[in-house]
Design an enzyme around this catalytic site. Structure first.
Site, PDB file in Angstrom:
ATOM      1  CG  HIS A   1      31.305  24.330 -13.247  1.00 40.42           C
ATOM      2  ND1 HIS A   1      30.165  25.030 -12.925  1.00 40.42           N
ATOM      3  CD2 HIS A   1      30.961  23.021 -13.245  1.00 40.42           C
ATOM      4  CE1 HIS A   1      29.174  24.177 -12.731  1.00 40.42           C
ATOM      5  NE2 HIS A   1      29.630  22.943 -12.927  1.00 40.42           N
TER       6      HIS A   1
ATOM      7  CG  HIS B   1      35.641  19.900 -15.180  1.00 43.54           C
ATOM      8  ND1 HIS B   1      35.901  21.219 -14.883  1.00 43.54           N
ATOM      9  CD2 HIS B   1      36.766  19.427 -15.764  1.00 43.54           C
ATOM     10  CE1 HIS B   1      37.116  21.529 -15.268  1.00 43.54           C
ATOM     11  NE2 HIS B   1      37.672  20.467 -15.809  1.00 43.54           N
ATOM     12  CB  VAL B   2      35.193  14.147 -12.512  1.00 38.04           C
ATOM     13  CG1 VAL B   2      36.067  12.906 -12.370  1.00 38.04           C
ATOM     14  CG2 VAL B   2      34.917  14.768 -11.142  1.00 38.04           C
TER      15      VAL B   2
END
Ligand code: GTA
Length: 329
Positions: free
Chosen positions: A267, A269-270
């Site tokens: 999913h 995300h950083v």
């Protein structure tokens, strides 16, 4: 004799002051100084048949597999950095035992008050076989994945075998960690939630680690990104940096902002970590700077669909078997 009495009085007064200081320090501990925390039942009291998956003396961390109530669990114990603001209390309120002395060199064991000697503990329970494997020490192999390999090997594998994203949806739906959110942009297309990563205890900025989790749920990884996602990526980059400056007084020149390929959780995300802190997974074989990702997509909207990607896989990773079966290793 009078001199000796004065000396004794002075020593006693120092001890009295030290005792008052330590009592006061204890009173203001632990919950009120470090934010909301609650004491919980010790589920580890029943942690059975533990065996060590991996450990590191340098990083002072150990990963352990065992059972809690007959279900698999992984426990991670990690000694945390010494905080500068605790030094006065550490020096005054600890006991010091001499181990050895040689000329001007002394080696001691300092026994700190328990609240200054905590161990960061992560419990994954119930853990899946994939969790157990993830933390087991293993040899790594670098894989070369073309755009076609992604479609024919990697994508089918991650569609069947990925770790659950429930924790991500709990964050986005405010069912978990809502009190930890540092910043949120609620826009369903461009928005994200910025919060402390599970690995960060938030006690010192030296090892600052936050993640920005996108509200959009259909981007699995770098491979799904096209120029269509540029506004989302730019938004995360810009607002994430601003929020960190405001909350932690850390400018963007002190941040390493990146995505993992392959990630563990599919999913978008950083990762935002402090420059200089060697976070697990920040090496060149896995971390892709968000600024590079943005530029690559600006130059070529299909960059991550077509480009050959390199990443490490552990010897027991099922994806590595798929690459081998396909004759790509
Ligand atoms: N706030 O519930 C969560 C949560 N979970 C389940 C994962 N993360 C979470 N954050 C919050 N709440 O940085 C975080 C992870 C990670 C990010 C996912 O989300 O901490 P990723 O998909 O790229 O996966 O990022 P990554 O980086 O492989 O995952 P992870 O777990 O960080 O593992 C990488 C390596 O880091 C491990 O192999 C291990 O060597 C090390 N590591 C893992 N956990 C810890 C830990 N608790 N302490 C120290 N080192 C750890």
């Amino acid at each position: 004799r009078e001199g000796a009495t004065n000396m004794a009085d002075a020593v006693e007064s120092v001890y009295r002051e030290k005792d008052e200081f330590c009592q006061e320090a204890k009173r203001s501990k632990p919950a009120d100084r470090d934010g909301p925390e609650s004491e919980s039942e010790n589920i580890l009291a029943g942690f059975k048949t533990p065996n060590v998956l991996s450990d590191s003396a340098r990083e002072k961390i150990i990963f352990i597999h065992g059972k809690i109530a007959d279900q698999d669990a992984v426990v991670i114990l990690e000694k945390t950095p010494i905080r500068e603001d605790t030094l006065p209390e550490l020096f005054s309120c600890s006991s010091l035992r001499l181990e050895t002395r040689n000329d001007i060199y002394g080696s001691y064991r300092l026994q700190a008050p328990p609240h200054l000697n905590e161990i960061k503990t992560t419990v994954i329970y119930p853990a899946t076989e994939k969790h157990v494997k993830k933390y087991q020490r293993q040899e790594n192999f670098l894989v070369e994945e073309t755009g076609e390999d992604y479609e024919s090997i990697t994508l089918p594998y991650i569609q069947q075998q990925s770790l659950s994203l429930q924790w991500v949806y709990n964050i986005l739906d405010k069912k978990a960690e809502a009190d930890r959110v540092v910043y949120e942009d609620p826009d369903p297309k461009l928005g994200f939630v910025l919060l402390p990563d599970l690995k960060w205890n938030q006690k010192q900025v030296d090892d600052l680690y936050l993640i920005a989790v996108a509200h959009q749920r259909d981007v699995r990884s770098l491979r799904d990104l096209t120029s269509e996602h540029l506004p989302l990526l730019q938004n995360i980059f810009q607002k994430g940096k601003e929020a960190i400056l405001q909350r932690y007084n850390l400018p963007s020149s002190k941040l390493r902002v990146y995505l993992h390929y392959q990630p563990s959780y599919y999913h978008l995300h950083v990762h935002f970590t402090k420059l200089g802190y060697e976070a697990p997974g920040c090496g060149v074989e896995r971390a892709h700077l968000l600024s590079d990702v943005i530029q690559n997509l600006q130059a070529n909207p299909q960059f991550y669909k077509t480009r050959t990607m390199y990443f490490p896989l552990r010897a027991d990773d099922g994806l590595l078997d798929r690459f081998r079966e396909a004759g790509r290793m």
